[in-house]
Design a protein around this motif. Structure first.
Motif, short mmCIF file in Angstrom:
data_model
loop_
_atom_site.label_atom_id
_atom_site.label_comp_id
_atom_site.label_asym_id
_atom_site.label_seq_id
_atom_site.Cartn_x
_atom_site.Cartn_y
_atom_site.Cartn_z
N PRO A 272 0.79 -1.12 0.04
CA PRO A 272 -0.08 -0.20 -0.10
C PRO A 272 1.14 1.35 0.03
O PRO A 272 2.04 1.40 0.55
CB PRO A 272 -0.82 -0.04 1.13
N GLU A 273 0.31 2.41 -0.43
CA GLU A 273 1.16 3.66 -0.47
C GLU A 273 0.88 4.07 1.02
O GLU A 273 0.26 5.02 1.47
CB GLU A 273 0.32 4.73 -1.47
N ALA A 274 2.12 3.90 1.63
CA ALA A 274 2.19 4.04 3.20
C ALA A 274 3.57 4.70 3.31
O ALA A 274 4.77 4.31 2.81
CB ALA A 274 1.94 3.09 3.92
N GLY A 275 3.57 5.73 4.22
CA GLY A 275 4.93 6.42 4.59
C GLY A 275 5.44 7.20 3.74
O GLY A 275 5.05 7.51 2.78
N VAL B 152 8.88 0.10 5.82
CA VAL B 152 8.20 1.58 5.63
C VAL B 152 8.81 2.50 6.73
O VAL B 152 8.95 2.23 7.78
CB VAL B 152 6.69 1.29 5.92
N ARG B 153 9.35 3.43 5.84
CA ARG B 153 10.02 4.50 6.58
C ARG B 153 9.06 5.87 6.86
O ARG B 153 8.17 6.26 5.81
CB ARG B 153 11.02 5.34 5.98
N LEU B 154 9.01 6.52 8.10
CA LEU B 154 8.14 7.64 8.12
C LEU B 154 9.15 8.48 8.85
O LEU B 154 9.33 8.45 10.01
CB LEU B 154 6.80 7.30 8.81
N GLY B 155 9.48 9.42 8.05
CA GLY B 155 10.52 10.66 8.87
C GLY B 155 11.78 9.67 9.24
O GLY B 155 12.46 9.07 8.47
N ASP B 156 12.31 9.87 10.29
CA ASP B 156 13.40 9.17 11.00
C ASP B 156 12.78 7.94 11.93
O ASP B 156 13.88 7.54 12.70
CB ASP B 156 14.00 10.22 12.02
N ILE C 243 -2.29 -0.39 8.98
CA ILE C 243 -2.59 0.07 10.44
C ILE C 243 -1.36 0.51 11.12
O ILE C 243 -1.46 1.61 11.91
CB ILE C 243 -3.27 -1.09 11.12
N GLY C 244 -0.25 -0.16 10.96
CA GLY C 244 0.78 0.26 11.64
C GLY C 244 1.50 1.46 11.34
O GLY C 244 1.97 2.27 12.07
N THR C 245 1.36 2.04 9.96
CA THR C 245 1.79 3.32 9.30
C THR C 245 1.02 4.26 10.21
O THR C 245 1.49 5.37 10.61
CB THR C 245 1.78 3.15 8.03
N GLY C 246 -0.37 4.17 10.21
CA GLY C 246 -1.21 5.09 10.80
C GLY C 246 -0.68 5.32 12.38
O GLY C 246 -0.83 6.43 12.59
N ARG C 247 -0.60 4.13 12.91
CA ARG C 247 -0.35 4.42 14.44
C ARG C 247 1.06 5.00 14.51
O ARG C 247 1.36 5.91 15.61
CB ARG C 247 -0.16 2.94 15.07
N LEU C 248 2.09 4.62 13.80
CA LEU C 248 3.23 5.33 13.75
C LEU C 248 3.08 6.83 13.56
O LEU C 248 3.96 7.63 14.13
CB LEU C 248 4.34 4.72 12.95
N ALA C 249 2.60 7.21 12.71
CA ALA C 249 2.23 8.79 12.41
C ALA C 249 1.79 9.37 13.53
O ALA C 249 2.04 10.62 13.94
CB ALA C 249 1.54 8.80 11.11
#
Length: 284
Positions: A202-205, A240-244, A268-274
């Motif tokens: 999915p398009e995440a992070g 999946v990377r989100l920022g640092d 779900i994991g990317t949303g929770r990390l954000a």
């Protein structure tokens, strides 16, 4: 005897008092200007001394050289734990793990001729995708089992420099070419046939990469490229990377892989990390 005449007193006139006019107090604006020029001269003199030995005093640094208050803070362990997925996210068949799956030692504890393929096997076995030192240690982890299909999912949240995280993701992207088909050799037992393909995510992070790795029961001996179907292990490896910060997971099974578990974990994991990152910045 004649006496010398007494010396006459000197007629040099006394110095006249100076007629320098008395100093008047400077107006407030003029006094402020003098003080500002004096301070500027002091800073300029100090800068030359600092630059001579290769350093610059903090007062002489430009704002761009100073630490930015806008940088995202490292996640606390509590925030990282809040970013984990749970068994409830994946469905009724999933529950907290009861221990490492037996196929991990049997099929993944092996080596390979090519360095990149050997590193891939090490990552699948140890779960240390971003490194094993203290700087890249995961901030939080969770392991879940599918009691119906026998799948096991390991999930991690890691905080590190974005550039280094991206280098690992770029390396993952090279593996379908460099390690698309290779032989894994355990310390004991039969060599295994390994295939590596890309996995659509999915398009995440901010950046992401996924692989599907299949480990066959035995490697073909006739060079035909055939694949033994007994004891096939399929493992999804995703980052999946989100920022640092980054999430990484492996989802492995000896049966048919459940694509929805991998995709759900990413979503779900990317949303929770954000959300954890947002709360972290709000607390600074």
């Amino acid at each position: 005897m004649q006496h010398a005449p007494a010396a006459r007193p000197s007629r040099i006139p006394a110095a006249r008092p100076s007629r320098i006019p008395a100093l008047r107090p400077l107006p407030g604006a003029a006094l402020a200007a003098v003080l500002a020029l004096t301070a500027t001269a002091c800073v300029g003199g100090g800068r030359g001394a600092d630059e001579a030995d290769g350093t610059v005093s903090p007062t002489a640094q430009s704002p761009a050289a100073l630490p930015s208050s806008g940088l995202p803070p490292v996640l606390t362990r509590g925030q990282a734990r809040a970013a984990l997925i749970t068994a409830a996210d994946l469905g009724e068949a999933w529950e907290p793990t009861r221990g490492a799956a037996t196929w991990r030692d049997e099929l993944l504890k092996a080596t390979a001729d090519r360095p990149d393929c050997r590193r891939l096997l090490d990552v699948l076995y140890t779960e240390d995708l971003f490194g094993s030192d203290a700087a890249t240690a995961p901030r939080a982890t969770v392991a879940l089992d599918d009691t119906e299909d026998g799948a096991q999912l390991h999930y991690r949240v890691t905080s590190y420099r974005a550039a280094d995280l991206d280098r690992t993701l770029a390396w993952l992207g090279t593996l379908p070419d460099t390690c698309g088909h290779f032989t894994a050799r355990p310390a004991r037992g039969t060599a295994r046939d390994v295939r590596v393909t890309g996995l659509v995510l999915p398009e995440a992070g901010d950046a992401r990469r996924g692989l599907r790795v299949t480990v066959g029961g035995t490697a073909p001996d006739d060079g035909s490229g055939g694949e033994a179907r007994d004891g096939i292990l399929t493992v999804d490896l995703v980052a999946v990377r989100l920022g640092d910060d980054a999430i990484s997971l492996t989802n492995g099974t000896l049966g048919e892989p459940a694509d929805d578990a991998t995709r759900t974990s990413v979503d779900i994991g990317t949303g929770r990390l954000a959300e954890a990152r947002r709360q972290g910045r709000a607390q600074v």
